[in-house]
Design a protein around this motif. Structure first.
Motif, mmCIF file in Angstrom:
data_model
loop_
_atom_site.group_PDB
_atom_site.id
_atom_site.type_symbol
_atom_site.label_atom_id
_atom_site.label_comp_id
_atom_site.label_asym_id
_atom_site.label_seq_id
_atom_site.Cartn_x
_atom_site.Cartn_y
_atom_site.Cartn_z
ATOM 1 N N ALA A 25 -14.817 -24.494 40.193
ATOM 2 C CA ALA A 25 -14.742 -25.017 41.554
ATOM 3 C C ALA A 25 -15.392 -24.050 42.532
ATOM 4 O O ALA A 25 -15.444 -22.841 42.301
ATOM 5 C CB ALA A 25 -13.292 -25.260 41.936
ATOM 6 N N CYS A 26 -15.856 -24.622 43.623
ATOM 7 C CA CYS A 26 -16.514 -23.842 44.674
ATOM 8 C C CYS A 26 -15.506 -22.886 45.337
ATOM 9 O O CYS A 26 -14.395 -23.305 45.672
ATOM 10 C CB CYS A 26 -17.084 -24.811 45.710
ATOM 11 N N PRO A 27 -15.848 -21.622 45.531
ATOM 12 C CA PRO A 27 -14.912 -20.692 46.173
ATOM 13 C C PRO A 27 -14.694 -21.001 47.654
ATOM 14 O O PRO A 27 -13.739 -20.517 48.253
ATOM 15 C CB PRO A 27 -15.585 -19.326 45.981
ATOM 16 N N GLN A 28 -15.569 -21.818 48.261
ATOM 17 C CA GLN A 28 -15.436 -22.121 49.686
ATOM 18 C C GLN A 28 -14.603 -23.375 49.933
ATOM 19 O O GLN A 28 -13.683 -23.370 50.737
ATOM 20 C CB GLN A 28 -16.831 -22.269 50.298
ATOM 21 N N CYS A 29 -14.935 -24.456 49.223
ATOM 22 C CA CYS A 29 -14.247 -25.721 49.492
ATOM 23 C C CYS A 29 -13.284 -26.119 48.374
ATOM 24 O O CYS A 29 -12.596 -27.127 48.491
ATOM 25 C CB CYS A 29 -15.270 -26.828 49.715
ATOM 26 N N SER A 30 -13.254 -25.368 47.278
ATOM 27 C CA SER A 30 -12.366 -25.623 46.130
ATOM 28 C C SER A 30 -12.649 -26.938 45.408
ATOM 29 O O SER A 30 -11.849 -27.370 44.586
ATOM 30 C CB SER A 30 -10.892 -25.577 46.544
ATOM 31 N N TYR A 77 -24.058 -24.023 42.094
ATOM 32 C CA TYR A 77 -24.419 -24.560 43.392
ATOM 33 C C TYR A 77 -23.418 -25.636 43.777
ATOM 34 O O TYR A 77 -23.142 -26.543 42.994
ATOM 35 C CB TYR A 77 -25.835 -25.150 43.318
ATOM 36 N N CYS A 78 -22.858 -25.508 44.973
ATOM 37 C CA CYS A 78 -21.941 -26.534 45.483
ATOM 38 C C CYS A 78 -22.741 -27.470 46.379
ATOM 39 O O CYS A 78 -23.296 -27.037 47.394
ATOM 40 C CB CYS A 78 -20.786 -25.908 46.256
ATOM 41 N N ARG A 79 -22.803 -28.730 46.002
ATOM 42 C CA ARG A 79 -23.569 -29.701 46.803
ATOM 43 C C ARG A 79 -22.825 -30.069 48.079
ATOM 44 O O ARG A 79 -23.430 -30.540 49.032
ATOM 45 C CB ARG A 79 -23.829 -30.969 45.977
ATOM 46 N N ARG A 80 -21.520 -29.853 48.091
ATOM 47 C CA ARG A 80 -20.739 -30.231 49.272
ATOM 48 C C ARG A 80 -20.984 -29.249 50.418
ATOM 49 O O ARG A 80 -21.222 -29.655 51.549
ATOM 50 C CB ARG A 80 -19.257 -30.271 48.921
ATOM 51 N N CYS A 81 -20.898 -27.939 50.135
ATOM 52 C CA CYS A 81 -21.082 -26.981 51.233
ATOM 53 C C CYS A 81 -22.394 -26.204 51.104
ATOM 54 O O CYS A 81 -22.569 -25.196 51.795
ATOM 55 C CB CYS A 81 -19.884 -26.062 51.397
ATOM 56 N N VAL A 82 -23.279 -26.680 50.251
ATOM 57 C CA VAL A 82 -24.632 -26.125 50.139
ATOM 58 C C VAL A 82 -24.562 -24.599 49.985
ATOM 59 O O VAL A 82 -25.079 -23.839 50.789
ATOM 60 C CB VAL A 82 -25.505 -26.520 51.357
HETATM 61 ZN ZN LIG Z 1 -18.183 -26.047 48.200
#
Ligand SMILES: [Zn+2]
Length: 118
Positions: A4-9, A102-107
């Motif tokens: 999971a993305c460390p920014q948006c989980s 790469y997180c597509r949600r928060c780029v």
């Molecule tokens: Zn993210």
């Protein structure tokens, strides 16, 4: 185990950057901004030229020319070391790029060890 993305989980928007980049069309806006760093092009011709002039100076026999030849030889060696180090750093950056997620949600790009377990 998903990462999971460390920014948006979010885990369903996290992709391997290299695979995502390959899936983009050639004219996609992100194709250039997310691209792998290009390979380093060492200019060894500079080192070769310095070395050649150094050998010419060393073979003339006059003391000032020999001194100049030694300085040029050191410069040639130093430039080879510089190019080698720059090349190694670029290759490390290229290898790191191929592991990035790469997180597509928060780029956002991040290494796998920064990803959250999901
Ligand atoms: Zn993210």
């Amino acid at each position: 185990m998903a990462q999971a993305c460390p920014q948006c989980s979010e885990s369903n928007q996290v992709l391997n950057l290299a695979e995502f980049w390959r899936s983009l069309s050639q004219d996609a806006e992100l194709k250039a901004t997310l691209a792998q760093p290009p390979p380093y092009e060492a200019r060894y011709v500079v080192s070769l030229a310095l070395g050649a002039v150094a050998i010419l100076c060393l073979t003339t026999g006059s003391a000032p020319a020999i001194l100049l030849g030694v300085v040029l030889l050191l410069a040639a060696g130093g430039s080879v070391a510089w190019f080698w180090r720059e090349s190694a750093e670029r290759e490390a950056a290229r290898a790191a790029w191929s592991r990035l997620l790469y997180c597509r949600r928060c780029v956002r790009q991040f290494p796998p060890d920064k990803a959250l377990a999901a």
